[in-house]
Enzyme design. Structure first.
Site: not given
Ligand code: HEM
Ligand code: CU
Length: 558
Positions: A228, A232, A379-381, A442-443
């Protein structure tokens, strides 16, 4: 004088960190685009469903861990140097932490990408949370550990500059940019203890085969001890930009110096003890501890609401300096044609929405509705994916001329960039939230939910609509990212050299440091309190957890 001429050594360090950050952003963002397409169940030709997890690991690690850490390092080098008015103390030391982090990053990235090579034994499809029993090649964990050690050394570098500065200025207050940096890094020291114990004590020995058994709960708990607070660690540098730079971009001044310091102190105190709110659904942790985490989490809303107030008050002040009037009409007087301002402001708006979905996540009972659904990436996007990432991109437009001595090229493209990120994220994140409410996980590479995304009738309100929104949003985000990289690379390589010094002046706060109680600068006091709160929150549950063995519960006393 422009930063690069006054502090050439620090400028080089900042730029080197930014280069690594942007490479990670480019690769990670591209993976995100493929994921967004893959989840539609139509555009699946790029990777197979197994490789999806390799990309998802790369996306999470490169964006959430590498892009952020390197950008933050570059930003803090800039801020510490200018606010203490001194170059880093020893350049060999400074470059050593940078290269340690780079080598660690390359090792981790290499093991992840190994997953795209058929039959490779070097793999790390463990996602950025690396929960056992998913196992990665040891080089993945060792690489990440090197990044963390490098970041500790970076923090020590800034404390070193600070202590030298303190020798020369025994009675001065800590300059606000340095204050925010040092408190962020104190929090980082506290929370990375959990990660270090997990990775060095449990995962590395296990991945090397020195121990054969591992239990899931203890490593997860240690991960969220860190996990968490790490949010921050990403967010406070964005706050740093909103407090220190956004008021100036709006044409005004920071509202209050003491409010800023109080907010950073609260984050140092409360960020780590709340980790259990990521484990509401984990068996093996007593419900009372979870409840305690929920209560502290809700208290953490306070500094974010204080930030909302301070930042908007500063922007209103700025707009009124520019002739703005009324309760709301002043908003139109803000510089909506300045890409750096627009990026920060839109990031802030998205963050407010992210705060609301965060409150849902934090509630112990309602969390069960959305736990592990795609609501969570929704949420985290908004938070790290926009509040942080878009702020970092926006402030790059402002920092680049200071660090390179060159003017920004393609101002119109730079202006379209934050608006298009906002649009893409609105589509993608909204659809993720809604799909999550309907239970889409997710995932997963195959969130089928009995739809055919090519079935257009009747599409609105159906699962197909949400999938399409995610894919279209993801495509707009990729375009926005390309615009960003295009503007930055071309300005950096071929921007016009500016003869005049860049305007990098940051005006004094409206309510200045003379109104700030001295106790707020007492780092030892706040650090000690933070440690006590962590011990209170974590000692009993961890003790409970290791009663039946550290690596495998039930295996020890047979
Ligand atoms: C997960 C798309 C930018 C951090 C995901 C997922 C999608 C996605 C579709 C979900 C995948 C799943 O759960 O099966 C995108 C697109 C982006 C973008 C299209 C822009 C081009 C970012 C940025 C960050 C970020 C800028 C952080 C600085 C994450 C994280 C996950 C995630 C931490 C979770 C990974 C996991 O579940 O292990 N993203 N994202 N994303 N994204 Fe992004
Ligand atoms: Cu938290």
């Amino acid at each position: 004088m422009t930063f690069i001429h006054k502090y050439p050594k620090a400028a080089k360090v900042s730029k080197a960190n930014f280069i690594v950050a942007f490479i990670a952003l480019a690769i990670g963002g591209f993976f995100g685009f493929i994921q967004a397409l893959h989840r539609t169940d139509v555009f699946r030709g790029f990777v197979n469903s197994g490789e999806y997890y390799t990309l998802l690991t790369g996306h999470g690690v490169l964006l959430a861990l590498i892009f952020t850490t390197f950008f933050i390092a570059g930003l803090f080098v800039w801020g510490v140097t200018r606010s203490l008015d001194r170059e880093p103390e020893n350049m060999a030391y400074t470059w050593s932490w940078f290269w340690l982090m780079v080598i660690g990053t390359v090792m981790a990235a290499f093991t992840i990408l190994g997953g795209l090579v058929p039959d490779s034994s070097i793999r790390a499809a463990v996602l950025y949370t690396f929960y056992p029993p998913l196992q990665a090649h040891p080089a993945f964990y060792i690489g990440l550990a090197m990044v963390v050690v490098g970041s500790w050394m970076a923090a020590a570098d800034w404390f070193w500059s600070y202590s030298k500065w303190r020798d020369d200025n025994p009675t001065e207050r800590i300059p606000i940019l340095s204050f925010m940096t040092l408190f962020t890094m104190l929090m980082w020291y506290v929370c990375t203890i959990g990660l270090a114990i997990e990775v060095v004590g449990l995962l590395i020995p296990w991945s090397l085969g020195w121990v054969v058994e591992i239990e899931p709960l203890l490593p997860r708990t240690l991960f969220w001890f860190f996990g968490h607070a790490v949010v921050y660690f990403w967010l406070l540098p964005a706050y740093y930009v909103w407090y220190a730079i956004l008021p100036k971009l709006s044409g005004g001044r920071l509202f209050s110096d003491s409010m800023t310091r109080i907010v950073f102190i609260i984050f140092l105190l409360l960020s780590t003890p709340v980790g259990y709110h990521h484990q509401y659904a984990d068996a093996g942790i007593s419900v009372g501890f979870k409840f305690y985490a929920m209560a502290t989490t809700m208290m953490l809303l306070l500094p974010s609401l204080m930030t909302l107030f301070t930042v908007i008050a500063s922007m209103e002040h700025g707009a009124k300096q520019r002739g703005g009037k009324g309760y709301f009409a002043w908003i139109s007087k803000l510089p909506w044609n300045n890409p750096a301002f627009v990026g920060c402001a839109l990031a802030g708006i998205m963050f407010a929405a992210g705060g609301f979905s965060g409150m849902i996540n934090a509630g112990m009972n309602i969390n069960l509705l959305i736990h592990n659904t795609i609501w969570i990436p929704g949420h985290f996007h908004l938070t790290v994916g926009t509040a942080v990432a878009l702020t970092f991109m926006a402030v790059t437009y402002w920092l680049l001329p200071q660090l390179t001595g060159r003017k920004l090229k393609f101002k119109t493209l730079a202006l379209i960039q934050p608006y298009s990120w906002f649009l893409g994220m609105t589509l993608m994140s909204n659809a993720m939230h809604r799909a999550g409410l309907a239970g889409v996980p997710r995932r997963t590479a195959e969130p089928e939910f009995n739809t055919n995304a090519m079935n257009f009738e009747p599409i609105f309100g159906t699962m197909s609509e949400m999938k399409w929104q995610i894919a279209i949003g993801g495509t707009i985000l990729l375009i926005s990212l390309i615009l960003f990289l295009w503007v930055v690379i071309s300005s950096w390589m071929a921007g016009q050299k500016s003869e005049k010094p860049v305007d990098d002046h940051i005006p004094e706060p409206l309510s200045g440091v003379e109104h700030t109680p001295a106790i707020l600068d007492n780092m030892k006091l706040w650090f000690a309190l933070a440690l006590i709160l962590v011990v209170l929150a974590y000692s009993f549950p961890l003790w409970e957890m290791i009663q039946d063995g550290i690596f495998s519960p039930g295996a020890l006393p047979r």
